[in-house]
Design an enzyme around this catalytic site. Structure first.
Site, PDB file in Angstrom:
ATOM      1  N   CYS A 112     -66.458  62.544  88.201  1.00 46.84           N
ATOM      2  CA  CYS A 112     -66.214  61.112  88.208  1.00 46.84           C
ATOM      3  C   CYS A 112     -66.686  60.467  86.903  1.00 46.84           C
ATOM      4  CB  CYS A 112     -66.865  60.494  89.442  1.00 46.84           C
ATOM      5  SG  CYS A 112     -66.258  58.861  89.875  1.00 46.84           S
ATOM      6  N   HIS A 113     -67.730  59.641  86.932  1.00 46.97           N
ATOM      7  CA  HIS A 113     -68.291  59.036  85.732  1.00 46.97           C
ATOM      8  C   HIS A 113     -69.346  59.929  85.074  1.00 46.97           C
ATOM      9  CE1 HIS A 113     -66.509  55.461  87.613  1.00 46.97           C
ATOM     10  NE2 HIS A 113     -66.540  54.898  86.417  1.00 46.97           N
TER      11      HIS A 113
END
Length: 181
Positions: A112-113
């Site tokens: 994800c991030h």
């Protein structure tokens, strides 16, 4: 995912605001495969998860980043969540930890991030990666080739986009991490 990761030491680096599923599910898969997972954080005692846009549970920190030595770990897991990597990017010890893991050629898994911190560690240049779409341009500006796929493995790096990708991420992560034994 029947790989045996016995004797593998996995550093999991997080700050408050990590996406809960991106820590809990990969950590469970690693533990079930026999790995020893150590939660490392700039916070001293506990870190707070983020779940579906709200604060969630707190998790005990095993080791503060100030006391963590990258040489003690075989691999690194970087969960996402918007706040978590943004906070880690502001902690020089956290970035140094990632740099030292990357320079040693140890396997890294980021979802994800999570790959955001790899930019500050200069660990994505020339790599093919995926991530949450909002950090695509940041990764490309850091020299990565970004693709929109469930999971991407490039050399010692495995990346995924989002919580829905966790099953594929876990499988690829365990496969990659088994090379560190």
């Amino acid at each position: 995912m029947a790989k045996n990761l016995e004797n593998l030491k996995v550093a999991i680096l997080v700050a408050d605001g990590f996406e809960e599923s991106e820590l809990v599910q990969p950590r469970k898969a690693l533990n079930e495969a026999g790995a020893q997972t150590i939660l490392i954080s700039p916070q001293k005692n506990k870190v707070k998860a983020w779940k579906h846009g709200q604060w969630s549970d707190e998790y005990p920190v095993d080791l503060s980043i100030e006391k963590a030595n990258p040489e003690d770990y075989d691999t690194l897991l970087l969960p996402g969540g918007v706040m978590n990597p943004d906070k880690l990017r502001m902690v020089p010890q956290a970035i140094d930890f990632i740099i030292r893991i990357a320079k040693a050629g140890k396997p890294i898994a980021a979802i994800c991030h999570g790959p955001w911190t790899l930019i500050d560690a200069n660990a994505v240049q020339g790599k093919t990666v995926t991530s949450w779409p909002s950090i695509r341009t940041d990764l490309m500006n850091a020299g990565a080739q970004w693709v929109d796929r469930e999971v991407v493995v490039d050399d010692n790096l495995v990346t995924s986009r989002k919580p829905d990708d966790i099953p594929a991420f876990n499988e690829a992560m365990i496969e990659l991490f088994s090379t560190a034994l």
